[in-house]
Design an enzyme around this catalytic site. Structure first.
Site, PDB file in Angstrom:
ATOM      1  CD1 TRP A 297      51.065  87.107  29.603  1.00 35.31           C
ATOM      2  CD2 TRP A 297      51.803  87.464  27.521  1.00 35.31           C
ATOM      3  NE1 TRP A 297      51.474  88.397  29.506  1.00 35.31           N
ATOM      4  CE2 TRP A 297      51.930  88.648  28.243  1.00 35.31           C
ATOM      5  CE3 TRP A 297      52.189  87.442  26.183  1.00 35.31           C
ATOM      6  CZ2 TRP A 297      52.430  89.805  27.680  1.00 35.31           C
ATOM      7  CZ3 TRP A 297      52.693  88.597  25.624  1.00 35.31           C
ATOM      8  CH2 TRP A 297      52.803  89.766  26.367  1.00 35.31           C
ATOM      9  CG  ASN A 298      56.510  87.921  29.483  1.00 35.00           C
ATOM     10  OD1 ASN A 298      57.572  87.309  29.522  1.00 35.00           O
ATOM     11  ND2 ASN A 298      56.446  89.226  29.369  1.00 35.00           N
ATOM     12  CG  HIS A 302      55.335  83.119  35.439  1.00 34.29           C
ATOM     13  ND1 HIS A 302      54.530  83.529  36.482  1.00 34.29           N
ATOM     14  CD2 HIS A 302      55.455  81.782  35.567  1.00 34.29           C
ATOM     15  CE1 HIS A 302      54.178  82.476  37.205  1.00 34.29           C
ATOM     16  NE2 HIS A 302      54.725  81.398  36.667  1.00 34.29           N
ATOM     17  CG  HIS A 335      52.594  96.774  32.345  1.00 30.87           C
ATOM     18  ND1 HIS A 335      52.997  95.761  33.169  1.00 30.87           N
ATOM     19  CD2 HIS A 335      52.327  96.184  31.159  1.00 30.87           C
ATOM     20  CE1 HIS A 335      52.973  94.610  32.507  1.00 30.87           C
ATOM     21  NE2 HIS A 335      52.566  94.838  31.283  1.00 30.87           N
ATOM     22  CE1 TYR A 397      42.908 115.172  17.820  1.00 33.07           C
ATOM     23  CE2 TYR A 397      41.229 115.280  19.525  1.00 33.07           C
ATOM     24  CZ  TYR A 397      41.687 115.624  18.266  1.00 33.07           C
ATOM     25  OH  TYR A 397      40.926 116.421  17.473  1.00 33.07           O
TER      26      TYR A 397
HETATM   27  C1  LIG Z   1      52.169  86.507  40.943  1.00 33.64           C
HETATM   28  C2  LIG Z   1      52.622  85.263  40.251  1.00 33.64           C
HETATM   29  C3  LIG Z   1      54.143  85.163  40.327  1.00 33.64           C
HETATM   30  C4  LIG Z   1      51.988  84.089  40.943  1.00 33.64           C
HETATM   31  O1  LIG Z   1      52.367  82.907  40.324  1.00 33.64           O
HETATM   32  P1  LIG Z   1      51.604  81.535  40.619  1.00 33.64           P
HETATM   33  O2  LIG Z   1      52.188  80.533  39.714  1.00 33.64           O
HETATM   34  O3  LIG Z   1      50.136  81.771  40.570  1.00 33.64           O
HETATM   35  O4  LIG Z   1      52.012  81.253  42.106  1.00 33.64           O
HETATM   36  P2  LIG Z   1      51.681  79.974  42.994  1.00 33.64           P
HETATM   37  O5  LIG Z   1      51.157  80.456  44.284  1.00 33.64           O
HETATM   38  O6  LIG Z   1      50.893  78.986  42.215  1.00 33.64           O
HETATM   39  O7  LIG Z   1      53.120  79.358  43.338  1.00 33.64           O
HETATM   40  C5  LIG Z   1      54.146  79.268  42.415  1.00 33.64           C
HETATM   41  C6  LIG Z   1      55.334  78.599  43.051  1.00 33.64           C
HETATM   42  O8  LIG Z   1      55.549  79.040  44.384  1.00 33.64           O
HETATM   43  C7  LIG Z   1      55.618  77.934  45.268  1.00 33.64           C
HETATM   44  N1  LIG Z   1      55.021  78.278  46.557  1.00 33.64           N
HETATM   45  C8  LIG Z   1      53.711  78.504  46.824  1.00 33.64           C
HETATM   46  N2  LIG Z   1      53.554  78.809  48.124  1.00 33.64           N
HETATM   47  C9  LIG Z   1      54.786  78.764  48.692  1.00 33.64           C
HETATM   48  C10 LIG Z   1      55.283  78.984  50.008  1.00 33.64           C
HETATM   49  N3  LIG Z   1      54.482  79.319  51.017  1.00 33.64           N
HETATM   50  N4  LIG Z   1      56.624  78.891  50.181  1.00 33.64           N
HETATM   51  C11 LIG Z   1      57.447  78.553  49.195  1.00 33.64           C
HETATM   52  N5  LIG Z   1      57.047  78.334  47.926  1.00 33.64           N
HETATM   53  C12 LIG Z   1      55.726  78.436  47.678  1.00 33.64           C
HETATM   54  C13 LIG Z   1      54.817  76.865  44.580  1.00 33.64           C
HETATM   55  O9  LIG Z   1      55.237  75.587  44.998  1.00 33.64           O
HETATM   56  C14 LIG Z   1      55.159  77.087  43.139  1.00 33.64           C
HETATM   57  O10 LIG Z   1      56.438  76.529  42.885  1.00 33.64           O
HETATM   58  P3  LIG Z   1      56.806  75.844  41.478  1.00 33.64           P
HETATM   59  O11 LIG Z   1      56.684  76.932  40.458  1.00 33.64           O
HETATM   60  O12 LIG Z   1      58.198  75.390  41.659  1.00 33.64           O
HETATM   61  O13 LIG Z   1      55.811  74.760  41.305  1.00 33.64           O
HETATM   62  C15 LIG Z   1      52.192  85.230  38.758  1.00 33.64           C
HETATM   63  O14 LIG Z   1      50.824  85.399  38.666  1.00 33.64           O
HETATM   64  C16 LIG Z   1      52.884  86.279  37.932  1.00 33.64           C
HETATM   65  O15 LIG Z   1      53.951  86.033  37.421  1.00 33.64           O
HETATM   66  N6  LIG Z   1      52.236  87.450  37.777  1.00 33.64           N
HETATM   67  C17 LIG Z   1      52.811  88.596  37.125  1.00 33.64           C
HETATM   68  C18 LIG Z   1      52.970  88.351  35.693  1.00 33.64           C
HETATM   69  C19 LIG Z   1      53.293  89.626  34.988  1.00 33.64           C
HETATM   70  O16 LIG Z   1      53.157  90.694  35.472  1.00 33.64           O
HETATM   71  N7  LIG Z   1      53.723  89.499  33.795  1.00 33.64           N
HETATM   72  C20 LIG Z   1      54.001  90.650  33.019  1.00 33.64           C
HETATM   73  C21 LIG Z   1      53.976  90.241  31.651  1.00 33.64           C
HETATM   74  S1  LIG Z   1      54.002  91.618  30.575  1.00 33.64           S
END
Ligand SMILES: CC(C)(COP(=O)(O)OP(=O)(O)OC[C@H]1O[C@@H](n2cnc3c(N)ncnc32)[C@H](O)[C@@H]1OP(=O)(O)O)[C@@H](O)C(=O)NCCC(=O)NCCS
Length: 411
Positions: A297-298, A302, A335, A397
């Site tokens: 979403w963001n 992210h 937040h 409030y």
């Molecule tokens: C926590 C968060 C970062 C996790 O993201 P995710 O996509 O579920 O993480 P994943 O474990 O699937 O891995 C993502 C990446 O890390 C890599 N990865 C996973 N395990 C790894 C490891 N052991 N070593 C190196 N890289 C690794 C994956 O290959 C993947 O890479 P890619 O993006 O290039 O494909 C995500 O949920 C997030 O951004 N949360 C916070 C969001 C937020 O607070 N937003 C606020 C909006 S107001």
């Protein structure tokens, strides 16, 4: 020919194109907005005069503390810029550079917080805006620090000779990055070929309309302020009724905010700067898990989380669950920072809301699939948010308005 086939609306048909339904939503929204717009215009006339706002600011800048705070933020940009220059030239060591960065980044978060808490003339809206700007700057400069260090580690000699000749360009490029709709620094951003005037104008009108004139938002806001009440004096069914009454307008505002910020404003800025990478959001509305929602979403936040927090933690040997929890913890902190400080009220509702995402994500992934998972994500958005909003409104409030008979009567 007659054959065996499913109806389009049944999920077994695997039909996915709902473009027309989306257009229907837009038409309905414009129609209902137009009616409310006319009604408001007839009743109140035009409320905001932009020229008056600008002249007010020029006459008395001290009465606009939030805007002044934003202007002061330039100091921190220059500190980062000059630290980087010194580092690239080799006139300070990596350690000293890191210390200056840590100091600069800490002050970026603490300075506006102290000002907002100490200066009574800052309104909650002004405070939230200024803190939002500082938070974005914090994330950007953190990324700037990381990327430059990574580059230095890779090509030390090259960077050194480059930095001397390009100091003017560096400054311009830094400001390009500061205004660009991204949190992740790159040495070369992909650029679009030209500015499409029609596209720019459409985004501009959308922002203007959604920000200042959208009467739907105004009426939703008025309705959602109404359910202020004292929780102790109510039974559970009344409480639920109030919560549900707040849920729909709150959700509408959030959707409008999403479109206005992540689509209209960011595309407007990107078009103006010829910034090429427009992936500001992906199809979060199809999320079947909470995890998918947070990944889609963001996208600016992210991407930042992945590049500068999550992956570095993983590389240092932290486990996946620990790293994920750490990201959500940091996100929860921000937040809370963005809500509590402007309201001058430390209640941890926003913090807990964000932290609750972890067990919720586990629950949805474990027990729900497909459309049920998707409905669960929508429900958590529609119901989850107003619970936190309601808690803050209630506490605000109780602390500010309860003894004021005019306000409590009006509500
Ligand atoms: C926590 C968060 C970062 C996790 O993201 P995710 O996509 O579920 O993480 P994943 O474990 O699937 O891995 C993502 C990446 O890390 C890599 N990865 C996973 N395990 C790894 C490891 N052991 N070593 C190196 N890289 C690794 C994956 O290959 C993947 O890479 P890619 O993006 O290039 O494909 C995500 O949920 C997030 O951004 N949360 C916070 C969001 C937020 O607070 N937003 C606020 C909006 S107001």
């Amino acid at each position: 020919a007659v054959r065996l086939q499913e109806s389009m609306l049944s999920s077994a048909s695997s039909f996915k194109n709902y473009r027309g339904i989306l257009n229907w939503c837009v038409v309905m929204l414009v129609l209902s907005n137009a009616r409310l717009f006319l009604e408001n215009l007839l009743r109140y006339g035009i409320l905001v005069d932009p020229i008056q706002v600008v002249s007010l600011f020029l006459k008395d800048p001290y009465s606009w503390p939030a805007a002044c705070l934003v202007i002061v933020s330039n100091v921190f940009i220059f500190v980062a810029l000059y630290t980087e220059r010194k580092l690239a030239m080799g006139s300070i060591s990596e350690k000293v550079g890191l210390l200056i960065y840590i100091f600069n980044l800490t002050v970026i978060l603490c300075f506006p917080m102290v000002v907002v808490l100490k200066l009574p003339s800052i309104t909650p809206v002004g405070g939230a805006f200024a803190l939002g700007v500082y938070t974005i700057l914090f994330l950007k400069l953190y990324s700037y620090k990381d990327v430059n260090r990574w580059c230095r580690e890779r090509t030390q000699v090259k960077a050194r000779s480059l930095s001397r000749s390009l100091s003017y360009d560096r400054r311009t490029y830094m400001y390009y990055f500061v205004f660009a709709p991204t949190l992740c620094y790159e040495l070369n951003f992909p650029r679009s070929e030209s500015i499409r005037m029609g596209f720019l104008l459409r985004r501009f009108v959308q922002v203007l309309y959604l920000l200042f004139f959208s009467p739907l938002k105004r009426s939703a806001l008025f309705n959602s302020v109404k359910p202020v009440f004292i929780l102790q004096e109510m039974d559970y069914s009344r409480m639920t009724e109030r919560l549900l009454r707040l849920a729909v307008p709150n959700h509408l505002i959030w959707l409008i905010f999403f479109y206005c910020f992540f689509h209209s404003s960011m595309n407007f800025v990107a078009e103006l700067l010829r910034f090429g990478d427009r992936e500001f959001y992906r199809d979060w509305w199809n999320s079947e898990t909470i995890t998918y929602f947070w990944q889609n979403w963001n996208i600016p936040v992210h991407k930042w989380c992945l590049r500068h927090f999550y992956k570095p933690l993983l590389r240092r040997g932290a486990g996946k669950l620990l790293s994920q929890s750490a990201v959500f913890f940091a996100s929860a902190f921000f937040h809370e920072y963005l809500v509590s400080v402007p309201l001058r009220m430390f209640r941890l509702w926003a913090f807990m809301g964000m932290m609750a995402q972890l067990p919720l994500a586990w629950f949805v992934a474990r027990f729900l699939r497909g459309n049920y998972g998707n409905a669960a994500v929508w429900l958590s958005l529609i119901i989850g948010q107003p619970i936190a909003v309601l808690m803050y409104v209630h506490d605000y409030y109780v602390t500010h308005c309860q003894d004021d008979p005019t306000i409590s009567e009006a509500l």
